[in-house]
Design a protein around this motif. Structure first.
Motif, PDB file in Angstrom:
ATOM      1  N   ILE A  34       0.873  -1.189   0.000  1.00 10.07           N
ATOM      2  CA  ILE A  34       0.000   0.000   0.000  1.00 10.07           C
ATOM      3  C   ILE A  34       0.902   1.229   0.000  1.00 10.07           C
ATOM      4  O   ILE A  34       1.641   1.464   0.959  1.00 10.07           O
ATOM      5  N   ALA A  36       2.877   4.130  -3.005  1.00 10.93           N
ATOM      6  CA  ALA A  36       4.004   4.173  -3.958  1.00 10.93           C
ATOM      7  C   ALA A  36       4.901   5.365  -3.662  1.00 10.93           C
ATOM      8  O   ALA A  36       5.068   6.265  -4.474  1.00 10.93           O
ATOM      9  N   TYR A  38       8.875   6.016  -1.537  1.00  8.79           N
ATOM     10  CA  TYR A  38      10.142   5.277  -1.537  1.00  8.79           C
ATOM     11  C   TYR A  38      10.012   3.915  -0.847  1.00  8.79           C
ATOM     12  O   TYR A  38      10.544   2.924  -1.332  1.00  8.79           O
ATOM     13  N   ALA A  61      -2.945   5.636  -3.531  1.00  7.04           N
ATOM     14  CA  ALA A  61      -4.145   6.480  -3.477  1.00  7.04           C
ATOM     15  C   ALA A  61      -4.147   7.551  -4.561  1.00  7.04           C
ATOM     16  O   ALA A  61      -5.201   7.878  -5.123  1.00  7.04           O
ATOM     17  N   LEU A 257       7.850  22.017   6.213  1.00  8.29           N
ATOM     18  CA  LEU A 257       7.530  23.007   5.175  1.00  8.29           C
ATOM     19  C   LEU A 257       8.812  23.578   4.564  1.00  8.29           C
ATOM     20  O   LEU A 257       9.771  23.865   5.278  1.00  8.29           O
ATOM     21  N   TYR A 289      17.022  22.764   7.097  1.00  6.09           N
ATOM     22  CA  TYR A 289      17.767  21.904   6.168  1.00  6.09           C
ATOM     23  C   TYR A 289      17.744  22.552   4.796  1.00  6.09           C
ATOM     24  O   TYR A 289      16.769  23.180   4.414  1.00  6.09           O
ATOM     25  N   ASN A 349       3.372  15.622   4.751  1.00  2.49           N
ATOM     26  CA  ASN A 349       3.184  14.883   6.003  1.00  2.49           C
ATOM     27  C   ASN A 349       4.254  13.803   6.121  1.00  2.49           C
ATOM     28  O   ASN A 349       4.525  13.084   5.155  1.00  2.49           O
ATOM     29  N   TYR A 374      10.291   7.231  10.194  1.00  2.00           N
ATOM     30  CA  TYR A 374      11.598   7.820   9.854  1.00  2.00           C
ATOM     31  C   TYR A 374      11.748   9.244  10.407  1.00  2.00           C
ATOM     32  O   TYR A 374      12.869   9.762  10.456  1.00  2.00           O
ATOM     33  N   GLY A 378      13.813  10.097   6.100  1.00  2.00           N
ATOM     34  CA  GLY A 378      13.390   8.838   5.485  1.00  2.00           C
ATOM     35  C   GLY A 378      13.894   8.584   4.085  1.00  2.00           C
ATOM     36  O   GLY A 378      13.624   7.525   3.525  1.00  2.00           O
TER      37      GLY A 378
HETATM   38  C1  LIG Z   1       8.688  18.595   3.529  1.00  2.00           C
HETATM   39  C2  LIG Z   1       9.478  17.359   3.831  1.00  2.00           C
HETATM   40  C3  LIG Z   1      10.871  17.391   3.778  1.00  2.00           C
HETATM   41  C4  LIG Z   1      11.606  16.247   4.053  1.00  2.00           C
HETATM   42  N1  LIG Z   1      12.951  16.271   3.864  1.00  2.00           N
HETATM   43  C5  LIG Z   1      13.675  15.131   4.028  1.00  2.00           C
HETATM   44  C6  LIG Z   1      15.052  15.101   3.715  1.00  2.00           C
HETATM   45  O1  LIG Z   1      15.625  16.071   3.219  1.00  2.00           O
HETATM   46  N2  LIG Z   1      15.732  13.946   3.953  1.00  2.00           N
HETATM   47  C7  LIG Z   1      15.129  12.847   4.473  1.00  2.00           C
HETATM   48  O2  LIG Z   1      15.787  11.841   4.696  1.00  2.00           O
HETATM   49  N3  LIG Z   1      13.786  12.825   4.694  1.00  2.00           N
HETATM   50  C8  LIG Z   1      13.057  13.932   4.474  1.00  2.00           C
HETATM   51  N4  LIG Z   1      11.702  13.905   4.658  1.00  2.00           N
HETATM   52  C9  LIG Z   1      11.058  12.622   4.999  1.00  2.00           C
HETATM   53  C10 LIG Z   1      10.980  11.693   3.790  1.00  2.00           C
HETATM   54  O3  LIG Z   1      10.559  12.401   2.659  1.00  2.00           O
HETATM   55  C11 LIG Z   1       9.997  10.568   4.103  1.00  2.00           C
HETATM   56  O4  LIG Z   1      10.395   9.931   5.293  1.00  2.00           O
HETATM   57  C12 LIG Z   1       9.932   9.507   3.005  1.00  2.00           C
HETATM   58  O5  LIG Z   1       9.701  10.101   1.761  1.00  2.00           O
HETATM   59  C13 LIG Z   1       8.840   8.507   3.349  1.00  2.00           C
HETATM   60  O6  LIG Z   1       8.613   7.690   2.230  1.00  2.00           O
HETATM   61  P1  LIG Z   1       7.405   6.669   2.285  1.00  2.00           P
HETATM   62  O7  LIG Z   1       7.375   5.942   1.020  1.00  2.00           O
HETATM   63  O8  LIG Z   1       7.489   5.857   3.522  1.00  2.00           O
HETATM   64  O9  LIG Z   1       6.116   7.598   2.460  1.00  2.00           O
HETATM   65  P2  LIG Z   1       5.445   8.574   1.375  1.00  2.00           P
HETATM   66  O10 LIG Z   1       6.408   9.099   0.405  1.00  2.00           O
HETATM   67  O11 LIG Z   1       4.645   9.555   2.145  1.00  2.00           O
HETATM   68  O12 LIG Z   1       4.510   7.608   0.559  1.00  2.00           O
HETATM   69  C14 LIG Z   1       3.301   7.113   1.081  1.00  2.00           C
HETATM   70  C15 LIG Z   1       2.361   6.898  -0.093  1.00  2.00           C
HETATM   71  O13 LIG Z   1       1.204   6.226   0.396  1.00  2.00           O
HETATM   72  C16 LIG Z   1       0.080   6.738  -0.293  1.00  2.00           C
HETATM   73  N5  LIG Z   1      -1.096   6.450   0.518  1.00  2.00           N
HETATM   74  C17 LIG Z   1      -1.463   7.033   1.675  1.00  2.00           C
HETATM   75  N6  LIG Z   1      -2.615   6.489   2.134  1.00  2.00           N
HETATM   76  C18 LIG Z   1      -2.963   5.542   1.245  1.00  2.00           C
HETATM   77  C19 LIG Z   1      -4.063   4.641   1.131  1.00  2.00           C
HETATM   78  N7  LIG Z   1      -5.032   4.594   2.069  1.00  2.00           N
HETATM   79  N8  LIG Z   1      -4.121   3.828   0.064  1.00  2.00           N
HETATM   80  C20 LIG Z   1      -3.153   3.834  -0.882  1.00  2.00           C
HETATM   81  N9  LIG Z   1      -2.101   4.672  -0.831  1.00  2.00           N
HETATM   82  C21 LIG Z   1      -2.013   5.510   0.212  1.00  2.00           C
HETATM   83  C22 LIG Z   1       0.384   8.222  -0.418  1.00  2.00           C
HETATM   84  O14 LIG Z   1      -0.374   8.830  -1.457  1.00  2.00           O
HETATM   85  C23 LIG Z   1       1.875   8.204  -0.704  1.00  2.00           C
HETATM   86  O15 LIG Z   1       2.158   8.197  -2.087  1.00  2.00           O
HETATM   87  C24 LIG Z   1      10.937  15.042   4.417  1.00  2.00           C
HETATM   88  C25 LIG Z   1       9.547  15.016   4.482  1.00  2.00           C
HETATM   89  C26 LIG Z   1       8.817  16.153   4.190  1.00  2.00           C
HETATM   90  C27 LIG Z   1       7.321  16.097   4.242  1.00  2.00           C
END
Ligand SMILES: Cc1cc2nc3c(=O)[nH]c(=O)nc-3n(C[C@H](O)[C@H](O)[C@H](O)COP(=O)(O)OP(=O)(O)OC[C@H]3O[C@@H](n4cnc5c(N)ncnc54)[C@H](O)[C@@H]3O)c2cc1C
Length: 467
Positions: A34, A36, A38, A61, A257, A289, A349, A374, A378
């Motif tokens: 669930i 897409a 990283y 989503a 932000l 950052y 978020n 993370y 992350g």
């Molecule tokens: C503004 C900002 C700056 C950041 N800067 C850094 C940085 O410089 N370095 C660093 O290491 N980390 C940074 N982070 C954190 C890092 O980006 C995240 O920890 C990382 O991208 C998380 O990846 P993820 O795949 O776990 O989650 P996400 O990238 O959030 O992916 C989750 C996915 O799940 C989907 N989803 C949600 N609910 C559902 C559902 N019910 N059904 C199907 N799909 C769903 C969403 O649409 C989304 O595409 C930052 C975060 C933010 C917000």
């Protein structure tokens, strides 16, 4: 939804950003993921590398990169949030091996993007943690370095830079010194996540978009139209955990932000530096950052907020106050940018675990694998998370599984739960308020010594509650 508006990074893509097909019919898979971002994509990638015969399905989503992965600051770190606490429990030789594993993350990502032909502007220029703006930052940074030394990290991992050594890489006003670590790269985040999505599809992964999961349970994931039944389920939704019970108990949605300038002229960059793709931050508790983008913008972020009840934020049109804080901090560090125009501002978020450190978990009984928490660090951690979940699911014995952040046979309920409201909101805001107060007092050169000490002691006390 115009996905280009999500961030500068999504706006810069050549990709037409057309949605992939949504899930319309029931599917039987080996692994259902669930999300897409990283985490989901790296998990799919490493699963297919090791077991190409597996049927792996991702249900998203919105579109790949809609979450934090398409919005972040682009620091690809060879670190984990809270790693010093995690490592402290290990004997020295194991600790060294664990640090080596983390420090190798940027190189692992660089190897994959080279192999897969993903052009995401990856440059391994290291990271500069600067003591700037007020002298107390130097004391804190030197204490931090001492702590890193106690954990066994040497000059090759973290090196103190005098103000003149720092100036050879980055010119900031009121520099008191800096800590340099080579274990960090900068990237264009959206190009990485979109490139990964294409790579996993080429490997045979099925990726369905515009398909929000409305319900999940062991062995099953359901959208409004159809369901995926699978041997393993991987919820990879990080900052969106609150939308799928019971994940919200363990991961709090916090916002960060960012702003981006227009591309800046060469003479401005000559005054700033950052020629090798270094990431940078100043060492206040405002969690700043930044990086210099490939097209010469300054990207600059700072902490955001938490909403009562863990409500997600979807509107990232920054308020005047939010823009003002970033403008103020940027202008204090780089006075020549005080009146610069921001071409983009956005946020996202992210997921914060209750113990302020990430987890990678396999619940063997229910066949669920999970990586997250993370806490704003992350980009690199999710690569490690994807590799670890692949090994956990495939039942491979590897050093990835012998790490203090891995729970290799444990129900999700073993994770620490967040307190109910209003405790979360009150606690979060009390901590942030103490950080803001500290910064205001320390940034004012007229603040008397006793006030400075008091503000610092309070902020440090509040920070210790996070550990
Ligand atoms: C503004 C900002 C700056 C950041 N800067 C850094 C940085 O410089 N370095 C660093 O290491 N980390 C940074 N982070 C954190 C890092 O980006 C995240 O920890 C990382 O991208 C998380 O990846 P993820 O795949 O776990 O989650 P996400 O990238 O959030 O992916 C989750 C996915 O799940 C989907 N989803 C949600 N609910 C559902 C559902 N019910 N059904 C199907 N799909 C769903 C969403 O649409 C989304 O595409 C930052 C975060 C933010 C917000």
């Amino acid at each position: 939804m115009n996905w280009r508006n999500i961030s500068l990074w999504m706006d810069q893509l050549d990709d037409p950003l057309q949605a992939r097909p949504s899930l319309q019919h029931d599917i039987q898979a080996d692994v259902a993921i669930i999300g897409a971002g990283y985490t989901g994509l790296w998990t799919a990638y490493y699963l297919k590398r090791q077991a190409p015969q597996l049927r792996v399905v991702i249900v998203e989503a919105e579109t790949a990169g809609f979450g934090a992965s398409g919005r972040n600051g682009g620091w690809l770190m060879g670190n984990l949030l809270g790693e010093d606490r995690l490592m402290a429990s290990l004997p020295a030789n194991e600790r060294k091996a664990s640090f080596d594993l983390l420090h190798a993350i940027p190189d692992e990502v660089a190897e994959v993007v080279a192999r897969e032909g993903i052009d995401c502007d990856l440059r391994k220029g290291g990271v500069l943690y600067c003591a700037a703006r007020y002298p107390e930052q130097e004391v804190r940074l030197r204490d931090y370095l001492e702590h890193l030394r106690e954990l066994g990290l040497g000059e090759d991992d973290y090196r103190w830079l005098s103000p003149s050594e720092l100036a050879a890489q980055l010119r900031v006003t009121n520099a008191y010194g800096a800590l340099y670590s080579p274990h960090c790269a900068t990237i264009q985040p959206a190009r990485l996540v979109r490139g990964l999505a294409r790579s996993v599809e080429d490997m045979g992964v099925e990726l369905y978009e515009l398909s929000p999961v409305i319900d999940w349970q062991p062995g099953q994931v359901r959208t409004a139209q159809a369901r995926v039944t699978a041997d393993w389920v991987v919820p990879a939704i990080e900052g969106y955990a609150a939308t799928l019970s019971p994940l919200g108990h363990y991961q709090l949605p916090v916002q960060s932000l960012i702003v981006a300038t227009e591309p800046l002229p060469t003479d401005i960059w000559a005054g700033i530096g950052l020629e090798r793709g270094q990431a940078f931050s100043e060492f206040s508790r405002q969690v700043t950052y930044g990086q210099r983008s490939r097209d010469d913008r300054l990207i600059f972020g700072a902490r955001g907020g938490y909403r009562f009840g863990g409500r997600l934020r979807s509107d990232f049109n920054l308020t005047e106050e939010e823009l003002g804080l970033r403008r103020y901090l940027m202008g204090e560090i780089f006075p020549q940018l005080r009146n610069v125009r921001f071409s983009h501002s956005w946020g996202g978020n992210l997921g914060m675990a209750r113990c302020f450190q990430p987890h990678m978990l396999r619940d063997s009984r229910n066949r669920i694998a999970l990586s997250g928490g993370y806490g704003g660090e992350g980009v690199g951690a999710s690569n490690l998370g994807g590799r670890t979940l692949a090994d956990l699911i495939l039942g491979r014995d590897s050093e990835l599984l012998r790490q203090p952040w891995v729970l290799s046979d444990s129900p999700i309920s073993r994770l620490r739960r967040w307190e109910p409201e209003p405790c979360r909101w009150l606690g979060y805001n009390a901590i942030i308020r103490s950080f803001v107060h500290e910064d205001e007092v320390l940034a004012n050169p007229r603040s008397p010594a006793w006030r400075r000490r008091l503000a610092q002691a309070l902020a440090a006390r509040m920070e210790s509650l996070m550990g």
